[in-house]
Design an enzyme around this catalytic site. Structure first.
Site, PDB file in Angstrom:
ATOM      1  N   TYR A 169       0.828  -1.214   0.000  1.00 40.46           N
ATOM      2  CA  TYR A 169       0.000   0.000   0.000  1.00 40.46           C
ATOM      3  C   TYR A 169       0.861   1.263   0.000  1.00 40.46           C
ATOM      4  CZ  TYR A 169      -3.792  -3.129   1.648  1.00 40.46           C
ATOM      5  OH  TYR A 169      -4.696  -4.144   1.804  1.00 40.46           O
TER       6      TYR A 169
ATOM      7  N   LEU B 252     -17.603  -3.932   2.234  1.00 43.50           N
ATOM      8  CA  LEU B 252     -18.742  -3.192   1.685  1.00 43.50           C
ATOM      9  C   LEU B 252     -18.887  -3.429   0.187  1.00 43.50           C
ATOM     10  CD1 LEU B 252     -18.309   0.212   3.602  1.00 43.50           C
ATOM     11  CD2 LEU B 252     -19.729  -1.760   4.224  1.00 43.50           C
TER      12      LEU B 252
ATOM     13  N   ILE C 174     -12.820  -4.902   7.934  1.00 40.94           N
ATOM     14  CA  ILE C 174     -11.937  -3.734   7.920  1.00 40.94           C
ATOM     15  C   ILE C 174     -12.329  -2.793   6.782  1.00 40.94           C
ATOM     16  CG2 ILE C 174      -9.905  -4.618   9.121  1.00 40.94           C
ATOM     17  CD1 ILE C 174      -8.860  -5.580   6.366  1.00 40.94           C
TER      18      ILE C 174
ATOM     19  N   SER D  61     -11.567   3.711   4.432  1.00 38.63           N
ATOM     20  CA  SER D  61     -12.114   5.025   4.117  1.00 38.63           C
ATOM     21  C   SER D  61     -11.109   6.104   4.485  1.00 38.63           C
ATOM     22  CB  SER D  61     -13.421   5.280   4.877  1.00 38.63           C
ATOM     23  OG  SER D  61     -13.954   6.545   4.553  1.00 38.63           O
TER      24      SER D  61
ATOM     25  N   ASN E  89     -19.175   3.870  10.032  1.00 36.93           N
ATOM     26  CA  ASN E  89     -18.917   2.434   9.942  1.00 36.93           C
ATOM     27  C   ASN E  89     -18.729   1.780  11.310  1.00 36.93           C
ATOM     28  OD1 ASN E  89     -19.016   2.511   7.149  1.00 36.93           O
ATOM     29  ND2 ASN E  89     -16.801   2.685   6.899  1.00 36.93           N
TER      30      ASN E  89
END
Length: 267
Positions: free
Chosen positions: A44, A185, A227, A230, A239
């Site tokens: 990441y 999601l 997890i 956002s 959330n």
């Protein structure tokens, strides 16, 4: 409770696609809002930002290091030198230990060797728990288990109402390995598809909650660690606001019926 006796929070903040600055802010906001699980990965490129967000929250007295559960992942190109990869993640996160390190993808050529380097790091106190990500068949999971010593504490796979990971969850029971959902999601290109699904939206209306909150509550009641990622301060708070209601058995059955065994990502 993981199979090694260590407790892990069931709801966390994901940082996939976030820049270092976004990750720093998101982690700080999440810890302020009550989150205690943080998920990042070497690939990441934001472990430094995650570490800064953690340190800021600690410096302000919002949380102690011991209360936080930090997860990162070893990328496939690092499998050939796992020990160095572990030390590099510790440096970037600015931590003395990592609560959970995961092999990011199955790679039969050398993932067992990489896993053994994580086992060694557990014995050295650098890692508390170790696990796997993106192992989608019982055969692939067992291949790694049979070649190593420490049973994976966790398997992190894409999981959401369209892909409920039923086969792997059943297979993991014999090992006491828990499932963690990435894309809980539905993933960035499919989030609205799930949010606007008639089943999800009608359950949300019945509970006076948002579709995101219904999806997050479903994960928890289905036994999945989740997890959601956002960089939006309001969405991060939304959330996490799921502990004041429960889905009914009928709600859970309706969402179970949404399973299509269809992944939204190809990686």
């Amino acid at each position: 409770m993981l199979n090694n006796g260590i407790e892990m929070p069931i709801l966390g903040i994901g940082t996939y696609t976030l820049s270092n600055q976004q990750a720093e802010n998101a982690v700080y906001w999440a810890l302020r809002d009550g989150y205690r699980l943080i998920d990042t990965a070497r690939i990441y490129g934001n472990e430094e930002g995650v570490g800064r967000g953690i340190q800021k929250a600690i410096d302000e007295g919002l949380v102690t290091r011991e209360e936080i559960f930090v997860t990162t992942k070893m990328w496939t190109s690092d499998f050939g030198n796992g020990a160095a990869a572990i030390d590099a993640s510790l440096r970037r996160l600015n931590l003395d230990y990592i609560d959970l390190m995961i092999l990011h993808h199955s790679q039969p050529s050398n993932d067992a060797a990489a896993y053994k380097s994580m086992e060694q790091a557990v014995s050295e106190g650098k890692l508390r728990s170790i696990g796997l990500s993106n192992y989608y068949t019982p055969e692939d999971f067992d291949r790694l288990v049979n070649a190593t010593t420490i049973t994976p504490a966790l398997l992190q796979n894409e999981t959401h109402p369209h892909y409920q990971s039923i086969t792997m969850k059943e297979h993991l029971k014999q090992y006491g390995t828990v499932l963690e959902s990435w894309f809980p999601l539905g993933g960035r290109d499919h989030t609205q598809e799930l949010f606007n699904d008639p089943t999800i939206s009608s359950i949300a209306a019945a509970h006076s909650k948002t579709s995101a909150q219904i999806l997050m509550r479903w994960h928890l009641q289905a036994g999945n660690i989740a997890i959601p990622g956002s960089s939006n301060e309001a969405h991060i708070a939304e959330n996490f606001d799921i502990f004041d209601f429960e889905l009914t058995d009928a709600d859970m059955q309706r969402i179970a019926a949404m399973d299509q065994s269809r992944r939204h990502a190809s990686y």
